[in-house]
Design an enzyme around this catalytic site. Structure first.
Site, PDB file in Angstrom:
ATOM      1  N   GLY A 248      40.037  34.135  34.863  1.00 49.15           N
ATOM      2  CA  GLY A 248      41.129  34.646  35.687  1.00 49.15           C
ATOM      3  C   GLY A 248      42.032  33.595  36.299  1.00 49.15           C
ATOM      4  O   GLY A 248      42.964  33.949  37.013  1.00 49.15           O
ATOM      5  N   PRO A 291      37.104  30.970  31.403  1.00 53.86           N
ATOM      6  CA  PRO A 291      38.569  30.944  31.363  1.00 53.86           C
ATOM      7  C   PRO A 291      39.100  31.252  29.964  1.00 53.86           C
ATOM      8  O   PRO A 291      38.559  30.769  28.971  1.00 53.86           O
ATOM      9  CB  PRO A 291      38.890  29.492  31.739  1.00 53.86           C
ATOM     10  CG  PRO A 291      37.701  28.720  31.241  1.00 53.86           C
ATOM     11  CD  PRO A 291      36.507  29.626  31.382  1.00 53.86           C
ATOM     12  N   GLY A 292      40.120  32.073  29.897  1.00 50.68           N
ATOM     13  CA  GLY A 292      40.777  32.334  28.609  1.00 50.68           C
ATOM     14  C   GLY A 292      42.207  31.850  28.696  1.00 50.68           C
ATOM     15  O   GLY A 292      42.587  30.813  28.143  1.00 50.68           O
ATOM     16  N   ARG A 293      42.998  32.603  29.479  1.00 55.56           N
ATOM     17  CA  ARG A 293      44.425  32.313  29.659  1.00 55.56           C
ATOM     18  C   ARG A 293      44.696  30.839  30.026  1.00 55.56           C
ATOM     19  O   ARG A 293      45.593  30.214  29.488  1.00 55.56           O
ATOM     20  CB  ARG A 293      44.923  33.211  30.793  1.00 55.56           C
ATOM     21  CG  ARG A 293      46.371  33.171  31.093  1.00 55.56           C
ATOM     22  CD  ARG A 293      46.655  34.037  32.327  1.00 55.56           C
ATOM     23  NE  ARG A 293      45.876  35.261  32.330  1.00 55.56           N
ATOM     24  CZ  ARG A 293      46.289  36.415  31.839  1.00 55.56           C
ATOM     25  NH1 ARG A 293      47.499  36.519  31.348  1.00 55.56           N
ATOM     26  NH2 ARG A 293      45.513  37.472  31.867  1.00 55.56           N
ATOM     27  N   ARG A 330      52.736  41.823  25.577  1.00 54.53           N
ATOM     28  CA  ARG A 330      52.562  41.751  27.046  1.00 54.53           C
ATOM     29  C   ARG A 330      53.782  42.199  27.843  1.00 54.53           C
ATOM     30  O   ARG A 330      53.634  42.922  28.818  1.00 54.53           O
ATOM     31  CB  ARG A 330      52.108  40.348  27.456  1.00 54.53           C
ATOM     32  CG  ARG A 330      50.715  39.995  26.908  1.00 54.53           C
ATOM     33  CD  ARG A 330      50.192  38.681  27.464  1.00 54.53           C
ATOM     34  NE  ARG A 330      49.846  38.757  28.861  1.00 54.53           N
ATOM     35  CZ  ARG A 330      50.553  38.227  29.833  1.00 54.53           C
ATOM     36  NH1 ARG A 330      51.645  37.531  29.579  1.00 54.53           N
ATOM     37  NH2 ARG A 330      50.159  38.359  31.083  1.00 54.53           N
ATOM     38  N   TYR A 334      52.726  45.351  30.106  1.00 53.94           N
ATOM     39  CA  TYR A 334      52.656  45.263  31.574  1.00 53.94           C
ATOM     40  C   TYR A 334      53.713  44.361  32.189  1.00 53.94           C
ATOM     41  O   TYR A 334      53.435  43.591  33.091  1.00 53.94           O
ATOM     42  CB  TYR A 334      51.259  44.925  32.106  1.00 53.94           C
ATOM     43  CG  TYR A 334      50.361  44.031  31.283  1.00 53.94           C
ATOM     44  CD1 TYR A 334      49.167  44.528  30.773  1.00 53.94           C
ATOM     45  CD2 TYR A 334      50.683  42.700  31.050  1.00 53.94           C
ATOM     46  CE1 TYR A 334      48.316  43.722  30.053  1.00 53.94           C
ATOM     47  CE2 TYR A 334      49.821  41.876  30.328  1.00 53.94           C
ATOM     48  CZ  TYR A 334      48.641  42.405  29.833  1.00 53.94           C
ATOM     49  OH  TYR A 334      47.797  41.601  29.121  1.00 53.94           O
ATOM     50  N   CYS A 361      61.147  48.932  16.654  1.00 59.15           N
ATOM     51  CA  CYS A 361      61.873  50.162  16.969  1.00 59.15           C
ATOM     52  C   CYS A 361      61.319  50.847  18.212  1.00 59.15           C
ATOM     53  O   CYS A 361      60.715  51.930  18.144  1.00 59.15           O
ATOM     54  CB  CYS A 361      61.819  51.101  15.766  1.00 59.15           C
ATOM     55  SG  CYS A 361      62.705  50.388  14.396  1.00 59.15           S
ATOM     56  N   GLU A 362      61.484  50.202  19.320  1.00 62.15           N
ATOM     57  CA  GLU A 362      61.101  50.713  20.642  1.00 62.15           C
ATOM     58  C   GLU A 362      62.110  50.129  21.616  1.00 62.15           C
ATOM     59  O   GLU A 362      62.315  48.909  21.630  1.00 62.15           O
ATOM     60  CB  GLU A 362      59.721  50.176  21.064  1.00 62.15           C
ATOM     61  CG  GLU A 362      58.533  50.790  20.389  1.00 62.15           C
ATOM     62  CD  GLU A 362      58.222  52.186  20.877  1.00 62.15           C
ATOM     63  OE1 GLU A 362      58.415  52.460  22.066  1.00 62.15           O
ATOM     64  OE2 GLU A 362      57.810  53.005  20.046  1.00 62.15           O
ATOM     65  N   TYR A 390      46.618  36.067  24.893  1.00 65.25           N
ATOM     66  CA  TYR A 390      46.828  37.516  24.742  1.00 65.25           C
ATOM     67  C   TYR A 390      48.152  37.841  24.053  1.00 65.25           C
ATOM     68  O   TYR A 390      48.766  38.872  24.332  1.00 65.25           O
ATOM     69  CB  TYR A 390      46.725  38.230  26.105  1.00 65.25           C
ATOM     70  CG  TYR A 390      45.440  37.883  26.822  1.00 65.25           C
ATOM     71  CD1 TYR A 390      44.230  38.437  26.418  1.00 65.25           C
ATOM     72  CD2 TYR A 390      45.426  36.966  27.877  1.00 65.25           C
ATOM     73  CE1 TYR A 390      43.045  38.088  27.046  1.00 65.25           C
ATOM     74  CE2 TYR A 390      44.243  36.614  28.512  1.00 65.25           C
ATOM     75  CZ  TYR A 390      43.065  37.178  28.091  1.00 65.25           C
ATOM     76  OH  TYR A 390      41.889  36.831  28.710  1.00 65.25           O
TER      77      TYR A 390
HETATM   78  C1  PLP Z   1      34.735  39.356  31.486  1.00 64.69           C
HETATM   79  C2  PLP Z   1      35.928  38.512  31.332  1.00 64.69           C
HETATM   80  N1  PLP Z   1      35.789  37.179  31.366  1.00 64.69           N
HETATM   81  C3  PLP Z   1      36.850  36.367  31.220  1.00 64.69           C
HETATM   82  C4  PLP Z   1      38.117  36.862  31.013  1.00 64.69           C
HETATM   83  C5  PLP Z   1      39.247  35.905  30.834  1.00 64.69           C
HETATM   84  O1  PLP Z   1      40.219  36.027  31.794  1.00 64.69           O
HETATM   85  P1  PLP Z   1      41.437  35.011  31.790  1.00 64.69           P
HETATM   86  O2  PLP Z   1      41.976  34.972  30.403  1.00 64.69           O
HETATM   87  O3  PLP Z   1      42.402  35.585  32.754  1.00 64.69           O
HETATM   88  O4  PLP Z   1      40.897  33.678  32.211  1.00 64.69           O
HETATM   89  C6  PLP Z   1      38.317  38.241  30.967  1.00 64.69           C
HETATM   90  C7  PLP Z   1      39.656  38.791  30.755  1.00 64.69           C
HETATM   91  O5  PLP Z   1      39.922  39.932  30.652  1.00 64.69           O
HETATM   92  C8  PLP Z   1      37.188  39.090  31.126  1.00 64.69           C
HETATM   93  O6  PLP Z   1      37.314  40.416  31.083  1.00 64.69           O
END
Ligand code: PLP
Length: 436
Positions: A248, A291-293, A330, A334, A361-362, A390
């Site tokens: 997050g 962490p992903g994002r 995205r 949202y 086409c949206e 994402y």
């Molecule tokens: C369980 C869990 N862990 C980690 C993440 C990664 O979040 P972020 O990409 O915001 O760091 C998510 C994102 O939806 C998640 O659901």
């Protein structure tokens, strides 16, 4: 080459990504194109790592691979010493094909199928993060049938919602994810899992939201989890080896996003865990984050070619590019905001506000609602910044548009790591209807 905080240019003033001219990338690989600056991915990962090392705790950085999944990203994360989390058989399959060490894989998901659990158990996945009672039952069956053991964590819904966009919140009580604390679900799940000899409960997991730009939510999350641990220690003499606090950490999409360094999140989390461990007389557990994002978001750029333009007197013009919601849903999904540059002259003064529109086409297929750009013409290459998370992972074939290629650029070299889909790819699963 010159650099500002957000992008680099070469002697000709062109945008550079990973040391490669963005115009050359567009020319060589075509557009739309997703390009990752691999050094930026490493930098983000290492910022987290350094903070953990300095904090002298056991830790794991588990890349949330839903942000961007591919064999190549799994290779890079493995090389950096990371773990990964996967949320489906498909992500797990990709990780297995990438040769990712299975003991460093956590398996997430709020509706894992029995087949997916079997696949995880048979491949000796490191941890299964249990999300609901149905899954506990399915996993029990799989373990009895395979006669294997597995490490598990419980996903807890701690009732903390971080300050972020409502679509991204997954930590509150009214959530489809995890076991709720207040209603007693978490404790019931704990007792069920502890009774299973083939499951080893190594820890607790929570994830409070996404694109979080302050540390307060994590302090609250740690507090809730440590209170729970204290309760379970007193009642059941249980202490987790691991506290997994999810992901997050927020990134800079536009100038409005006031980001804090990744290390600051980790320092705060470690400080909170230590303080509460002392207060409640608990062991300091290993701290895991997901962490992903923040690992791949700012490292990613989407390159598009400008096509048509529509001017209506008195209204904001539409400048349309050759991609859109099919490669980045995205903004439509949202209202996510981005910034764009003209790759040939990123430093050029913006002279107009336009709707940067997609080709799908949206009416909602607008990549940037109010993009401040210099005057553009058909054929110009536009770079949308910070699209690495994402974006491609949520790409679709809406309107039967092939998904773009993905390129990794580093040290002046560019390499295609996902090839562009062809029209044949689009129809490969189609079958003629045989009327009987
Ligand atoms: C369980 C869990 N862990 C980690 C993440 C990664 O979040 P972020 O990409 O915001 O760091 C998510 C994102 O939806 C998640 O659901």
């Amino acid at each position: 080459m010159s650099t500002n905080d957000y992008y680099q240019t070469n002697d000709q003033g062109h945008l550079m990504i990973g040391g490669v001219d963005a115009l050359k990338l567009a020319e060589n690989f075509g557009t739309p194109l997703v390009v990752y600056d691999v050094a930026q991915i490493r930098k983000q990962f290492n910022a987290l790592k350094q903070a953990f090392v300095a904090g002298q705790v056991d830790y794991a950085i588990s890349y949330a691979s839903k942000a961007f999944t591919s064999i190549a990203i799994y290779q890079v994360i493995n090389e950096l010493g990371g773990h990964i989390d996967v949320v489906s058989g498909g992500e797990l399959y990709t990780a297995l094909k990438a040769g990712f060490p299975t003991e460093k894989i956590s398996f997430h998901g709020n509706n894992k199928t029995k087949d997916e659990l079997l696949m995880a158990v048979e491949n000796n996945v490191g941890v299964i993060i249990l999300d609901n009672f149905h899954e506990i039952e399915l996993l029990k069956q799989v373990l009895h049938e395979t006669n294997k053991k597995v490490q598990v964590m419980l996903r807890i819904t701690p009732g903390v919602s971080a300050h972020t966009h409502e679509y991204d919140q997954t930590g509150q009580e009214d959530s489809k994810f995890g076991f709720d604390v207040r209603s007693g679900q978490a404790e019931k799940a704990f007792l069920q899992v502890k009774a299973e000899e083939q499951m080893e409960l190594i820890g607790l997991h929570a994830h409070i939201g996404s694109q979080i730009l302050e540390t307060e939510g994590f302090n609250l999350e740690v507090e809730k989890l440590m209170q729970l641990v204290q309760e379970w220690k007193q009642k059941y003499d249980y202490q987790p080896q691991v506290l997994n606090l999810g992901g997050g950490f927020g990134i800079r999409y536009t100038a409005k996003d006031r980001v804090i360094g990744l290390g600051t999140f980790v320092e705060q989390i470690i400080a909170s865990v230590r303080t509460l461990a002392e207060q409640y007389q608990l062991n300091v557990p290993a701290i895991w984050v997901e962490p992903g994002r923040s690992i791949v978001g700012e490292a990613g750029y989407s390159l598009y070619t400008v096509g048509s333009r529509k001017d209506v007197p008195g209204l904001t013009p539409y400048v349309t590019v050759d991609g859109g919601m099919g490669d980045n849903i995205r903004p439509a999904l949202y209202q996510a905001e981005y910034e764009a540059l003209v790759a040939k002259r990123p430093a050029a003064e913006p002279v107009e506000k336009v709707h940067l529109a997609g080709r799908y086409c949206e009416s909602g297929d607008i990549l940037i609602d109010q993009a401040c750009l210099p005057k553009t013409k058909p054929g110009d290459v536009i770079a949308v910044l910070a699209t690495g998370a994402y974006g491609y992972s949520m790409a679709s074939n809406y309107n039967r548009v092939p998904r773009p290629a993905v390129v990794f650029a580093e040290n002046g070299q560019a390499q295609e790591v996902v090839t562009r889909e062809t029209y044949d790819d689009l129809i490969k699963n189609d079958r003629f209807y045989q009327e009987k």
